[in-house]
Design a protein around this motif. Structure first.
Motif, PDB file in Angstrom:
ATOM      1  N   TYR A 176     -56.451 -48.064   3.949  1.00 31.47           N
ATOM      2  CA  TYR A 176     -56.480 -46.728   4.526  1.00 31.47           C
ATOM      3  C   TYR A 176     -55.496 -46.517   5.668  1.00 31.47           C
ATOM      4  CZ  TYR A 176     -60.527 -46.833   1.611  1.00 31.47           C
ATOM      5  OH  TYR A 176     -61.333 -46.990   0.537  1.00 31.47           O
ATOM      6  N   ALA A 177     -54.576 -47.491   5.857  1.00 30.19           N
ATOM      7  CA  ALA A 177     -53.634 -47.372   6.965  1.00 30.19           C
ATOM      8  C   ALA A 177     -52.829 -46.077   6.885  1.00 30.19           C
ATOM      9  CB  ALA A 177     -52.706 -48.580   7.002  1.00 30.19           C
ATOM     10  N   ALA A 178     -52.279 -45.785   5.702  1.00 26.82           N
ATOM     11  CA  ALA A 178     -51.454 -44.586   5.564  1.00 26.82           C
ATOM     12  C   ALA A 178     -52.310 -43.330   5.755  1.00 26.82           C
ATOM     13  CB  ALA A 178     -50.767 -44.559   4.194  1.00 26.82           C
ATOM     14  N   ALA A 179     -53.526 -43.333   5.163  1.00 27.55           N
ATOM     15  CA  ALA A 179     -54.411 -42.172   5.293  1.00 27.55           C
ATOM     16  C   ALA A 179     -54.767 -41.944   6.760  1.00 27.55           C
ATOM     17  CB  ALA A 179     -55.676 -42.386   4.465  1.00 27.55           C
ATOM     18  N   ARG A 234     -45.293 -32.398   2.260  1.00 29.70           N
ATOM     19  CA  ARG A 234     -44.120 -32.624   1.399  1.00 29.70           C
ATOM     20  C   ARG A 234     -43.565 -34.021   1.601  1.00 29.70           C
ATOM     21  NH1 ARG A 234     -42.784 -26.868   2.063  1.00 29.70           N
ATOM     22  NH2 ARG A 234     -41.823 -27.373   4.053  1.00 29.70           N
ATOM     23  N   PHE A 235     -43.478 -34.452   2.869  1.00 31.09           N
ATOM     24  CA  PHE A 235     -43.000 -35.811   3.132  1.00 31.09           C
ATOM     25  C   PHE A 235     -43.930 -36.836   2.475  1.00 31.09           C
ATOM     26  CE2 PHE A 235     -43.050 -39.800   5.421  1.00 31.09           C
ATOM     27  CZ  PHE A 235     -41.712 -40.136   5.445  1.00 31.09           C
ATOM     28  N   SER A 236     -45.248 -36.647   2.620  1.00 28.51           N
ATOM     29  CA  SER A 236     -46.218 -37.591   2.051  1.00 28.51           C
ATOM     30  C   SER A 236     -46.087 -37.664   0.534  1.00 28.51           C
ATOM     31  CB  SER A 236     -47.656 -37.166   2.375  1.00 28.51           C
ATOM     32  OG  SER A 236     -47.795 -36.891   3.739  1.00 28.51           O
ATOM     33  N   PHE A 237     -45.927 -36.500  -0.052  1.00 24.99           N
ATOM     34  CA  PHE A 237     -45.841 -36.423  -1.505  1.00 24.99           C
ATOM     35  C   PHE A 237     -44.591 -37.133  -2.017  1.00 24.99           C
ATOM     36  CE2 PHE A 237     -45.165 -33.946  -5.479  1.00 24.99           C
ATOM     37  CZ  PHE A 237     -46.336 -34.326  -6.102  1.00 24.99           C
ATOM     38  N   ARG A 238     -43.466 -36.894  -1.349  1.00 21.44           N
ATOM     39  CA  ARG A 238     -42.214 -37.556  -1.777  1.00 21.44           C
ATOM     40  C   ARG A 238     -42.293 -39.053  -1.540  1.00 21.44           C
ATOM     41  NH1 ARG A 238     -38.508 -32.554   0.453  1.00 21.44           N
ATOM     42  NH2 ARG A 238     -39.449 -31.115  -1.060  1.00 21.44           N
ATOM     43  N   PHE A 239     -42.886 -39.417  -0.422  1.00 24.25           N
ATOM     44  CA  PHE A 239     -43.060 -40.841  -0.118  1.00 24.25           C
ATOM     45  C   PHE A 239     -43.901 -41.502  -1.214  1.00 24.25           C
ATOM     46  CE2 PHE A 239     -45.143 -44.477   1.774  1.00 24.25           C
ATOM     47  CZ  PHE A 239     -44.158 -45.056   2.539  1.00 24.25           C
ATOM     48  N   ALA A 240     -44.989 -40.856  -1.601  1.00 23.85           N
ATOM     49  CA  ALA A 240     -45.871 -41.421  -2.631  1.00 23.85           C
ATOM     50  C   ALA A 240     -45.132 -41.555  -3.964  1.00 23.85           C
ATOM     51  CB  ALA A 240     -47.119 -40.558  -2.797  1.00 23.85           C
ATOM     52  N   ALA A 286     -60.421 -35.410   6.374  1.00 26.12           N
ATOM     53  CA  ALA A 286     -59.290 -34.608   5.880  1.00 26.12           C
ATOM     54  C   ALA A 286     -58.119 -35.514   5.508  1.00 26.12           C
ATOM     55  CB  ALA A 286     -58.868 -33.580   6.926  1.00 26.12           C
ATOM     56  N   GLY A 287     -57.830 -36.512   6.368  1.00 30.22           N
ATOM     57  CA  GLY A 287     -56.700 -37.425   6.116  1.00 30.22           C
ATOM     58  C   GLY A 287     -56.890 -38.194   4.820  1.00 30.22           C
ATOM     59  N   ARG A 288     -58.105 -38.713   4.624  1.00 27.60           N
ATOM     60  CA  ARG A 288     -58.339 -39.486   3.390  1.00 27.60           C
ATOM     61  C   ARG A 288     -58.362 -38.578   2.159  1.00 27.60           C
ATOM     62  NH1 ARG A 288     -61.886 -44.744   5.218  1.00 27.60           N
ATOM     63  NH2 ARG A 288     -60.683 -44.989   7.111  1.00 27.60           N
ATOM     64  N   SER A 289     -58.909 -37.387   2.320  1.00 26.30           N
ATOM     65  CA  SER A 289     -58.962 -36.477   1.169  1.00 26.30           C
ATOM     66  C   SER A 289     -57.558 -36.025   0.784  1.00 26.30           C
ATOM     67  CB  SER A 289     -59.822 -35.251   1.498  1.00 26.30           C
ATOM     68  OG  SER A 289     -61.135 -35.657   1.821  1.00 26.30           O
ATOM     69  N   ILE A 290     -56.766 -35.659   1.783  1.00 25.99           N
ATOM     70  CA  ILE A 290     -55.400 -35.208   1.480  1.00 25.99           C
ATOM     71  C   ILE A 290     -54.579 -36.346   0.897  1.00 25.99           C
ATOM     72  CG2 ILE A 290     -53.235 -34.342   2.495  1.00 25.99           C
ATOM     73  CD1 ILE A 290     -55.030 -32.719   4.475  1.00 25.99           C
ATOM     74  N   SER A 291     -54.703 -37.553   1.464  1.00 27.47           N
ATOM     75  CA  SER A 291     -53.888 -38.633   0.902  1.00 27.47           C
ATOM     76  C   SER A 291     -54.389 -39.032  -0.488  1.00 27.47           C
ATOM     77  CB  SER A 291     -53.788 -39.824   1.847  1.00 27.47           C
ATOM     78  OG  SER A 291     -55.060 -40.315   2.133  1.00 27.47           O
ATOM     79  N   THR A 292     -55.678 -38.865  -0.757  1.00 32.17           N
ATOM     80  CA  THR A 292     -56.188 -39.113  -2.116  1.00 32.17           C
ATOM     81  C   THR A 292     -55.533 -38.150  -3.105  1.00 32.17           C
ATOM     82  OG1 THR A 292     -58.336 -39.891  -1.305  1.00 32.17           O
ATOM     83  CG2 THR A 292     -58.267 -39.097  -3.570  1.00 32.17           C
TER      84      THR A 292
END
Lengths: 232, 232
Positions: B153-156, B118-124, B177-183
């Protein structure tokens, strides 16, 4: 249309076969020129963007006179739209290709999903330029660069429909899974070899091995997104 | 620098406080101008691309003289790189923000993951322009438009590290997983409201409801990708 198309030939006119074959070859030539202009334009639009590409640059790079290009497409915007259309049509072959792969085999849902994802991944690799153009257009903020939603998501929605045969669930969940899986497939299909090697800790291995490992990761991710029990 | 900076003032010179504060305000003003130029340039680069944006257009849109801009950045490429740097720095605040959200709470792995996504999504959502610029740069084929992998890819990778605390697994699996989720987070955070409504079958609902539903889908997708048992 030929210049005398409005006057019908006299009944006694000689057979026009030579003229006809000439014009057939002219048509073939112009369609070859058209294809060349479109291919060159697409490459430039992908690398330089719509605003960064001039018709003049397309003329030089394709070795076609600017007047000829403007005879085929009335302006740069029209040429760009034609490139997007070609890319969409190219990506639209995804679904029929996938259908024929799947109907040729009898296999378990897990294996069917793996086949689907492998086919999607290879398809994306083979159509990188079309995907980049469509993605660029989807990111674009300006309306003229944009495709319609239907064009952008046609392949993803084709995938959703097939996923529904493998693992039935609500239409929303299927659409979401289809778009998510195709987003990841495209993302990894466009990734540079260097990124993939670093990502999977396979620096210096040969690219077939790296590629096969990546494919396994993408297949597993798709299975998880679709709600299959994760492989231990 | 002032014009007489090379000649030292006579010993009996009056206190230069007014001059000093003048130069402080000049510095503040120039940093305000710099920020304005960067913000305008970023918007134009995102919409028009590197090649489609001229320094002249940036000057006009930011209402800053072209000579002033070229005094701050020696050319367009340097200005573009500065924009990318600002965007990377902006996105780099992601990790510290997320850390402070997570350390403020005591919760189960499932809830911790949900908070993270949720934090990542709002941040994006709040940094759409920076993400678009970075994505555009990642799609770009030309080297000058490209960011280094580390910047992209720093954030991912910050996300991967935090995911490892929630669900320990191999470094490769975590990076993937990190790159897929942040994608997926970025993809849905940049999606138009119309796409989301159609995707989730929520046409005509208010945007808070659509947004909350989308957030739930993204949280669930992340949990699945990370290997949590899918919610029934």
């Amino acid at each position: 249309m030929t210049t005398n198309s409005s006057t019908s030939p006299p009944p006694s006119a000689p057979p026009r076969s030579s003229k006809r074959s000439q014009s057939a070859s002219a048509i073939a030539q112009s369609s070859e020129v058209r294809a060349r202009v479109l291919a060159t334009a697409r490459e430039l639009f992908v690398t330089q963007g719509l605003n960064g590409t001039s018709v003049d640059a397309i003329a030089k790079a394709s070795n076609v006179k600017i007047g000829t290009i403007l005879g085929l497409f009335s302006n740069k915007r029209e040429l760009y739209q034609a490139c997007l259309l070609v890319a969409s049509e190219e990506l639209a072959t995804f679904r029929s290709g996938l259908e024929s792969v799947l109907t040729a085999k009898e296999c378990s849902p897990t294996e069917m999903l793996a086949e689907t994802v492998r086919f999607s991944f290879r398809f994306a690799r083979e159509h990188q330029l079309a995907i980049r153009l469509v993605q660029r257009s989807a990111i674009a903020v300006s309306d003229e660069e944009r495709l319609t939603n239907e064009q952008v998501y046609a392949a993803a929605d084709g995938l959703s429909e097939l996923l529904g045969r493998i693992q039935p669930q609500s239409p929303q969940a299927l659409r979401f899974a289809g778009r998510s899986i195709s987003t990841l497939v495209a993302r990894y299909a466009l990734a540079s070899e260097r990124e993939i090697e670093a990502l999977l800790g396979l620096e210096g291995r040969d690219s077939a091995e790296t590629n096969a490992a990546l494919e396994r990761y993408v297949v597993e991710a798709a299975a998880r997104l679709l709600g299959f029990r994760p492989a231990a």
